[in-house]
Design a protein around this motif. Structure first.
Motif, mmCIF file in Angstrom:
data_model
loop_
_atom_site.group_PDB
_atom_site.id
_atom_site.type_symbol
_atom_site.label_atom_id
_atom_site.label_comp_id
_atom_site.label_asym_id
_atom_site.label_seq_id
_atom_site.Cartn_x
_atom_site.Cartn_y
_atom_site.Cartn_z
ATOM 1 N N ASP A 39 10.517 60.556 46.623
ATOM 2 C CA ASP A 39 12.034 60.463 47.043
ATOM 3 C C ASP A 39 12.003 59.355 48.152
ATOM 4 O OD1 ASP A 39 13.410 62.273 45.293
ATOM 5 O OD2 ASP A 39 12.370 63.806 46.433
ATOM 6 N N VAL A 40 12.715 58.102 47.680
ATOM 7 C CA VAL A 40 12.486 57.167 48.737
ATOM 8 C C VAL A 40 14.009 57.008 49.229
ATOM 9 C CG1 VAL A 40 12.425 54.617 49.021
ATOM 10 C CG2 VAL A 40 11.090 55.850 47.415
ATOM 11 N N MET A 41 14.484 57.122 50.454
ATOM 12 C CA MET A 41 15.780 57.136 51.144
ATOM 13 C C MET A 41 15.697 56.231 52.176
ATOM 14 S SD MET A 41 16.546 61.098 51.274
ATOM 15 C CE MET A 41 15.878 62.309 50.187
ATOM 16 N N ASP A 42 16.933 55.814 52.296
ATOM 17 C CA ASP A 42 17.145 54.475 53.244
ATOM 18 C C ASP A 42 18.025 54.822 54.783
ATOM 19 O OD1 ASP A 42 19.735 54.793 52.223
ATOM 20 O OD2 ASP A 42 19.686 52.622 51.635
ATOM 21 N N GLY A 43 18.465 55.961 54.650
ATOM 22 C CA GLY A 43 19.242 56.431 55.733
ATOM 23 C C GLY A 43 20.598 56.042 55.860
ATOM 24 N N GLN A 44 20.986 55.251 54.563
ATOM 25 C CA GLN A 44 22.464 54.765 54.272
ATOM 26 C C GLN A 44 22.913 55.492 52.960
ATOM 27 O OE1 GLN A 44 23.847 52.232 56.118
ATOM 28 N NE2 GLN A 44 22.126 52.265 57.380
ATOM 29 N N PHE A 45 22.207 55.223 51.791
ATOM 30 C CA PHE A 45 22.890 55.742 50.740
ATOM 31 C C PHE A 45 22.648 57.242 50.726
ATOM 32 C CE2 PHE A 45 22.322 57.310 46.344
ATOM 33 C CZ PHE A 45 23.529 57.337 45.907
ATOM 34 N N ALA A 46 21.436 57.566 51.203
ATOM 35 C CA ALA A 46 21.072 59.080 51.504
ATOM 36 C C ALA A 46 20.695 59.056 53.053
ATOM 37 C CB ALA A 46 19.792 59.437 50.774
ATOM 38 N N PRO A 47 20.895 60.479 53.652
ATOM 39 C CA PRO A 47 21.061 60.492 55.127
ATOM 40 C C PRO A 47 19.771 60.412 55.714
ATOM 41 C CG PRO A 47 21.351 62.525 53.828
ATOM 42 C CD PRO A 47 21.597 61.789 53.100
ATOM 43 N N GLN A 48 18.455 60.532 55.152
ATOM 44 C CA GLN A 48 17.112 60.187 56.155
ATOM 45 C C GLN A 48 16.539 59.077 55.480
ATOM 46 O OE1 GLN A 48 14.122 63.296 55.631
ATOM 47 N NE2 GLN A 48 15.232 64.299 53.879
ATOM 48 N N ILE A 49 15.541 58.771 56.325
ATOM 49 C CA ILE A 49 14.766 57.678 55.894
ATOM 50 C C ILE A 49 13.320 58.474 55.536
ATOM 51 C CG2 ILE A 49 13.326 55.544 56.688
ATOM 52 C CD1 ILE A 49 15.567 55.199 58.660
ATOM 53 N N THR A 50 12.929 57.990 54.438
ATOM 54 C CA THR A 50 11.578 58.731 53.865
ATOM 55 C C THR A 50 10.401 57.977 53.981
ATOM 56 O OG1 THR A 50 12.299 58.917 51.535
ATOM 57 C CG2 THR A 50 13.152 60.839 52.950
ATOM 58 N N ILE A 51 10.451 57.450 52.573
ATOM 59 C CA ILE A 51 8.982 56.900 52.246
ATOM 60 C C ILE A 51 9.101 55.609 51.624
ATOM 61 C CG2 ILE A 51 7.203 56.983 50.229
ATOM 62 C CD1 ILE A 51 7.803 60.110 50.632
ATOM 63 N N LEU A 67 3.681 57.909 38.597
ATOM 64 C CA LEU A 67 4.401 58.051 39.937
ATOM 65 C C LEU A 67 5.845 57.776 39.331
ATOM 66 C CD1 LEU A 67 2.249 56.210 42.957
ATOM 67 C CD2 LEU A 67 2.218 58.688 41.875
ATOM 68 N N ASP A 68 6.672 58.865 39.803
ATOM 69 C CA ASP A 68 8.093 58.799 39.176
ATOM 70 C C ASP A 68 9.040 58.481 40.660
ATOM 71 O OD1 ASP A 68 10.429 59.872 38.410
ATOM 72 O OD2 ASP A 68 9.908 61.842 38.487
ATOM 73 N N LEU A 69 9.331 57.224 40.739
ATOM 74 C CA LEU A 69 10.091 56.945 41.917
ATOM 75 C C LEU A 69 11.529 57.093 41.735
ATOM 76 C CD1 LEU A 69 7.159 55.935 42.953
ATOM 77 C CD2 LEU A 69 8.536 53.824 43.933
ATOM 78 N N HIS A 70 12.020 57.821 42.819
ATOM 79 C CA HIS A 70 13.366 58.004 42.767
ATOM 80 C C HIS A 70 14.218 57.153 44.024
ATOM 81 C CE1 HIS A 70 16.949 61.114 43.308
ATOM 82 N NE2 HIS A 70 17.478 60.059 42.914
ATOM 83 N N LEU A 71 14.768 56.024 44.000
ATOM 84 C CA LEU A 71 15.221 55.243 45.001
ATOM 85 C C LEU A 71 16.669 55.435 45.395
ATOM 86 C CD1 LEU A 71 13.934 51.774 43.964
ATOM 87 C CD2 LEU A 71 12.790 53.547 44.950
ATOM 88 N N MET A 72 16.699 56.356 46.433
ATOM 89 C CA MET A 72 18.058 56.652 46.908
ATOM 90 C C MET A 72 18.586 55.880 48.057
ATOM 91 S SD MET A 72 17.713 60.579 46.738
ATOM 92 C CE MET A 72 15.734 60.570 46.753
ATOM 93 N N ILE A 73 18.536 54.434 47.780
ATOM 94 C CA ILE A 73 18.701 53.167 48.577
ATOM 95 C C ILE A 73 19.871 52.391 48.173
ATOM 96 C CG2 ILE A 73 16.242 53.466 49.212
ATOM 97 C CD1 ILE A 73 15.791 51.104 47.797
ATOM 98 N N GLU A 74 20.331 51.529 49.122
ATOM 99 C CA GLU A 74 21.364 50.496 48.540
ATOM 100 C C GLU A 74 20.654 49.366 48.100
ATOM 101 O OE1 GLU A 74 24.370 51.093 48.920
ATOM 102 O OE2 GLU A 74 25.067 52.565 50.022
ATOM 103 N N HIS A 94 20.073 54.558 41.621
ATOM 104 C CA HIS A 94 21.323 55.391 41.519
ATOM 105 C C HIS A 94 22.385 54.424 40.906
ATOM 106 C CE1 HIS A 94 21.454 59.382 42.898
ATOM 107 N NE2 HIS A 94 20.192 59.354 43.138
ATOM 108 N N ILE A 95 23.259 54.756 39.881
ATOM 109 C CA ILE A 95 24.252 54.060 39.424
ATOM 110 C C ILE A 95 25.252 53.702 40.422
ATOM 111 C CG2 ILE A 95 25.665 55.961 38.494
ATOM 112 C CD1 ILE A 95 26.275 54.218 36.253
ATOM 113 N N GLU A 96 25.367 54.604 41.519
ATOM 114 C CA GLU A 96 26.224 54.580 42.642
ATOM 115 C C GLU A 96 26.128 53.382 43.449
ATOM 116 O OE1 GLU A 96 24.500 57.247 42.133
ATOM 117 O OE2 GLU A 96 26.034 58.808 41.347
ATOM 118 N N THR A 97 24.854 52.761 43.564
ATOM 119 C CA THR A 97 24.207 51.741 44.260
ATOM 120 C C THR A 97 24.297 50.445 43.825
ATOM 121 O OG1 THR A 97 21.864 52.155 43.904
ATOM 122 C CG2 THR A 97 22.950 53.421 45.668
ATOM 123 N N CYS A 98 24.409 50.445 42.230
ATOM 124 C CA CYS A 98 24.321 49.229 41.441
ATOM 125 C C CYS A 98 25.565 48.648 40.681
ATOM 126 C CB CYS A 98 23.018 49.451 40.456
ATOM 127 S SG CYS A 98 21.449 49.975 41.329
#
Ligand code: DX5
Ligand code: ZN
Length: 223
Positions: A39-51, A67-74, A94-98
């Motif tokens: 789970d990759v998060m950026d602190g923008q689209f998703a609240p924490q910053i992860t990996i 490796l199944d990467l889930h990008l929750m990032i802008e 995420h469709i919401e970011t694209c």
């Protein structure tokens, strides 16, 4: 269930003990996990910053499973190259970011990586109509992106079933992954609705049993 419909388990390392990440990745690998969900998060689209990509590259050295990467990032298109080079096998955006989703999917595929699209609980499946033939995976979120350990949203089970029906009707082979709150109590309804890749974070890493017993118990819950 035919072999092509075999249910896969993708443990989410967001719930892992990061002080022992290498050992935990080795344990899920030994336990026969099908994919490893990152789970990759950026602190923008998703609240924490992860990996980021350097951790993905380190994980790549510890396992051969996909490796199944889930990008929750802008703007994920700006990061695809780095994650692909780090060793990703599947990259989901995420469709919401694209706004230019088709373009992003092509960028991922051009790197020789499988491409997935994820939809948040409030996002309508109708938005996927035109992209379904181009993706290798669709991820239906059964929690809002952000944290592991959230409760499974029962109200999304119907959406999983509708997507399963649509994929089958159109003869599409995209994998249907379900992410959020999947555990031994909720997995059977997900599988019954047509989910074929189960992401499991806390159910695998935070159980009182060993990782391999937790994966075994999860598999038994829908067998
Ligand atoms: C949520 C993440 C999930 C999460 C899964 O934003 O995308 O992958 O880590 O964890 P559990 O299985 O505990 O809900
Ligand atoms: Zn995820």
């Amino acid at each position: 269930m035919t072999n092509s419909q075999k249910v896969k388990i993708s443990p989410s390392i967001l719930s892992a003990d990061f002080t022992r990440l290498g050992e935990q990745v080795a344990e899920v690998t030994k336990a026969g996990a099908d994919y490893l969900h990152i789970d990759v998060m950026d602190g923008q689209f998703a609240p924490q910053i992860t990996i980021g990509p350097s951790v993905v590259a380190a994980i790549r050295k510890c396992t051969n499973i996909p490796l199944d990467l889930h990008l929750m990032i802008e703007a994920p298109e700006n990061q695809v190259n780095q994650f692909a080079s780090a060793g990703a096998n599947i990259i989901t955006v995420h469709i919401e970011t694209c706004p230019h989703l088709h373009h992003v999917i092509q960028i991922i595929k051009d790197k020789g990586v499988k491409a997935g699209v994820a939809v948040n609980p409030a996002t309508s499946l109708s938005l996927l109509d035109d992209i379904l033939p181009d993706v290798d995976m669709v991820v239906v979120m059964t929690v809002n992106p952000g944290f592991s350990g959230q409760s499974f949203m029962e109200s999304i089970v119907g959406k999983i079933a509708r997507l399963r029906a649509e994929l089958d009707k159109r003869g599409l082979n995209a994998e249907l992954e379900v992410d959020g709150g999947v555990n031994e109590k909720t997995a059977s309804s997900v599988v019954k609705a047509g989910g074929r890749v189960l992401v499991a974070g806390s159910a695998v890493f935070n159980s009182r049993e060993s990782i391999s017993d937790a994966i075994k118990r999860l598999r038994e819950s829908f067998a």
